[in-house]
Each structure stands twice: as C-alpha cells, then as structure tokens.
Design a protein around this motif. Structure first.
Motif: not given
Length: 471
Positions: A258-259, A273-277, A294-295, A311-312
């Motif tokens: 969520a942003s 890029r979260i899945p990649e990182l 997530g973030a 988690n985020r």
C-alpha cells in the motif's frame, strides 16, 4: 498477606474433607488457584525493566478497532488468549493512555487497577498454572504518540488522512493492551473499521473487506498466523493505492503493498521489485518465514524512520530506497522470525539487516562486502560502544548496533570462510524460526557450526571497547 497464603493448602484440605463428609463433590472452581500470587509487573529487561509482564504467555490477540481520524478517536476491544505459567491471583498488561471501560477473564468481570503504563487485572477466581484463559478488555480514547529516549516518535502517529501505529520498542502499548516484551510472541487477528475512502492495512493476510453499517464505512480483517512480537505489529489507515501480486510457482509469495496516493508514482517502480528482492533474500537467508510480503509507503514526515513491521515494513517516501527495502526485508528473518530475547540483543536484528545491504551491494553494485566493512570501520560513530552492550535504552538504535554489528558478521565470514558462513546465516534463521534468541545463543551456535573457538573475535569486535588497529 504472606501468612494467609501459607495457610491456604491446609484450608483447602479442610474444605475438601468437609465437602466429602457432607456427601458433596468439590468443584474445580471451589478450590481453583489456591495459593495463587500476582504475576510480575515487568520482565526486568536490561533496558526496559518494566516492559512485559510475568505469570502468563500470550498465545493469541484478537483486536477489534474502530477509528475516527477526524476526532482521533479509537474504540477497541482486545481479546487476549494466554496460558498461565504460575498459579495467578492477578496479572498485568502494558497499556498507555486511553480509557478502560471493562475487563473480563473467562467471561467473568475482573477488578481493574491502573498505575502509569500498568493495567492490573484481578480475576474473580485464581488461575491455575498451565490453564488457558481469555481476557477481554474494552477501551476507547485518543491514542497517544510516545517519544522515546532518543527523541524518536512511536506509538500512534496521526497522519493527514488517518494514522499509523509503530511499536519499536514500546509503542504498541499506545493502541492495545498486552504483554509488550519481544520475548512473548503470539498470533494475531486484527479487525479495523475506517471511514469511507480509507484503507486499513495490517500484518499477515487480508481475510475480508466488507461494508460496516451506513455511511460507507469499511471493515478490514487481517490474520497473522505466525508468531509476532508486538513491537512489529502495525495498523495503517489512510487513502492508499493497493498493489497485489498473486502467488506464482512453488516458491512464490503473495505481495500486498500500500502506498499513500500522493507518493504512489514515485514508489511503484521499487514496489514492483519486491518479488525479485525477496527471491534474492531467500537464496541467502533460506525459506521466507511468512505467508505473504509487501510494504507500506507513507508520506515523507508521517514517520521519521522505516520499521520492519511483520510481513510489510513501513517506510516514509523519502526513505523508500533499494538499500532500506533490502534492510527491512532481511529483518523478516532476523528480528521478526528470530526475535531478540531482550532488547540488549538488538544488534542481532540490525547487524544482520545491515549486512544484508552489504551483500546486496556485493552482488549487484560491484561493492565487495570488504569495502563496506572498511567504510564502516573508518566511521567513528560505529566505535562509541560495543554493539552487544549499548550504555542505555537511549542508545539501542545508535550506529554501533548497526554498523559494528555488521562488522562482527563480516569478521565471522573471514574467520570461517564463505561456505560455512552462509550455512551459519541460513541455519541460524532456521534454528530459531518464529522463536527468540540471545547473543549468547548466537555465539554458541557460530562456534558449534564452525568448529572454531572465536573468543578473540568476540572479545575484539562484539565486546571490545577499543578500536582495533586494522579492519
């Protein structure tokens, strides 16, 4: 009084004999908890001695929250399922501010007393050691922001369109009562109702989103099934853009981010890029310990720092960089899954997360970890005190805990070689997955896995007061 407690077993025996003579069977409640004593009002943490409570172990929190951001009014119900670790006549919860309206234990009203951040509950009947009991506390008011010894703000942080709750090290007591020491981890269900147009984001997985009465209010239900320390619990409420990525493949992890709508444009590329990182992190640290990731990206200034909420992680827009995201993702293993036994062990969180940044730079930015180590070595702020022995609570987030903590790991890597080092890094996360661990645990684990006596390394880099001549 003590002399009365010492007579309790004899009185209980007399009661049982009298009941038996009358042809009656004594019920469990009739003699339940005979000789029970109050649980401790603190766990004697080296830096926060009054934080946490003794006599019980929380298994689950079910938090039901309703928030009005315009009035900054929070109405809450905390259902706390716990196991008594002693015969309990009373027990404490950490709670800061707001008004307690009622409290029950196993459905019966409990006497309530408040003193500063201590909420003391006395059940109608004593609780037996080993028994599981449920406490329900209903409360409301304007949740407060807590200013730490280092002047940073935590607890309940009001934003322009909602609020965000951050808990390290003591702030979670500002929005729900509980056992707020990192050594008592639990699962969570967090249900949040917010006004029309706002989204409520929390830990774990979103179970449902449903209308709540008239006026367009919405209820969000989140479930965090893996154990979580309260300081990494969060709830964020605001006008967010939500980005989700479904699970892909056997090793994939669903993403919910969520942003704040005002910062979505500048953050969406890095969020993608979260899945990649995360895949890179799993290669280095082992299987991801949670079911989703997530973030949460907030406006600049909504908080003064990023935090590894489970988690985020939460990051203000001006700090939402690749390095900080790598750092906070690494915390999901080191800090969130493997949680410090006391706040004196915090270098195990921050040293690992900082070293993760060094590893990322080594793999993707042509900067060997040795170069990062030498830069940290040259930084005078990293030598203010040994990372395992901050001088006070005010210093637990100071540079040595981060930079010199990472230097300790690099010296281990040099001492044992890459193969053994990365086996240790991954094995440490697996050995204490979803549990707590101390500095002594880590020292013993490294020496056992490496087969080396590293006393000189610990004395110099972990506990030494003086800076070595060479990095």
């Amino acid at each position: 009084m003590d002399h009365q407690r010492s007579r309790a077993p004899a009185l209980a025996a007399a009661l049982l004999l009298a009941l038996a003579g009358a042809g009656c069977t004594a019920t469990t409640d009739a003699v339940r908890g005979v000789g029970g004593t109050p649980g401790a009002a603190g766990l004697r943490d080296p830096y926060f001695p009054k934080l946490g409570n003794g006599g019980y172990d929380v298994r689950h929190y079910a938090l039901t929250l309703d928030y009005d951001p315009k009035a900054n009014q929070l109405t809450g119900t905390a259902e706390i399922t716990a196991r008594a670790t002693q015969d309990l006549s009373a027990f404490n919860l950490d709670f800061h501010g707001m008004t307690v309206h009622s409290a029950t234990v196993d459905g019966a009203p409990a006497a309530v007393n408040r003193a500063a951040n201590e909420l003391t509950l006395r059940p109608r009947a004593d609780l037996d050691k080993g028994s599981t009991f449920k406490t329900v506390v209903r409360y409301s008011g304007s949740p407060r922001t807590i200013t730490d010894a280092d002047s940073s703000e935590e607890g309940w942080l009001k934003t322009s369109d909602g609020a965000i709750a951050l808990g390290e090290p003591t702030g979670s007591m500002a929005w729900f009562p509980g056992n707020h020491h990192p050594s008592d981890k639990a699962s969570y269900d967090i249900t949040v109702t917010v006004p029309k147009g706002l989204t409520a984001v929390s830990n774990g997985e979103l179970r449902s989103r449903r209308p709540a009465g008239s006026g367009g209010r919405t209820t969000f239900v989140w479930h965090a099934g893996q154990p979580m320390a309260s300081y990494v619990a969060t709830v964020a409420m605001g006008a967010y853009d939500v980005r989700t990525t479904p699970k892909k493949g056997a090793d994939g992890v669903p993403v919910y981010s969520a942003s704040d709508r005002t910062v979505t444009a500048r953050s969406e590329k890095l969020l993608a890029r979260i899945p990649e990182l995360l895949a890179w992190a799993q290669e280095n640290f082992g299987p991801y310990p949670y079911l989703s990731t997530g973030a949460i990206v907030e406006r600049t200034g909504d908080s003064g720092y990023a935090l590894e909420t489970q988690n985020r992680p939460v990051m203000p827009a001006d700090q939402f960089t690749t390095g900080i995201l790598v750092h906070e993702l690494a915390h999901q293993w080191y800090g969130n899954s493997v949680t410090p036994r006391t706040w004196q062990d915090m270098w195990l969180n921050e040293g690992f997360a900082t070293y993760a940044e060094w590893l990322y730079s080594e793999d993707f930015e042509d900067t060997p970890a040795q170069v990062s180590h030498e830069r940290a070595f040259a930084d005078r702020s990293n030598w203010a005190f040994p990372p395992a022995e901050p001088p006070s609570a005010e210093n637990i987030s100071d540079p040595p805990v981060y930079g010199r903590g990472a230097m300790v790991l690099h010296k281990i890597r040099q001492a044992v070689g890459d193969d053994t080092f990365f086996t240790i890094v991954e094995g440490w996360a697996q050995e204490h997955r979803h549990a707590n661990a101390s500095t002594d645990d880590f020292v013993a684990y490294v020496e056992e896995e490496s087969g080396k006596d590293l006393t000189e390394l610990w004395d110099t880099w972990l506990y030494g007061e003086d800076k070595p001549a060479k990095p």
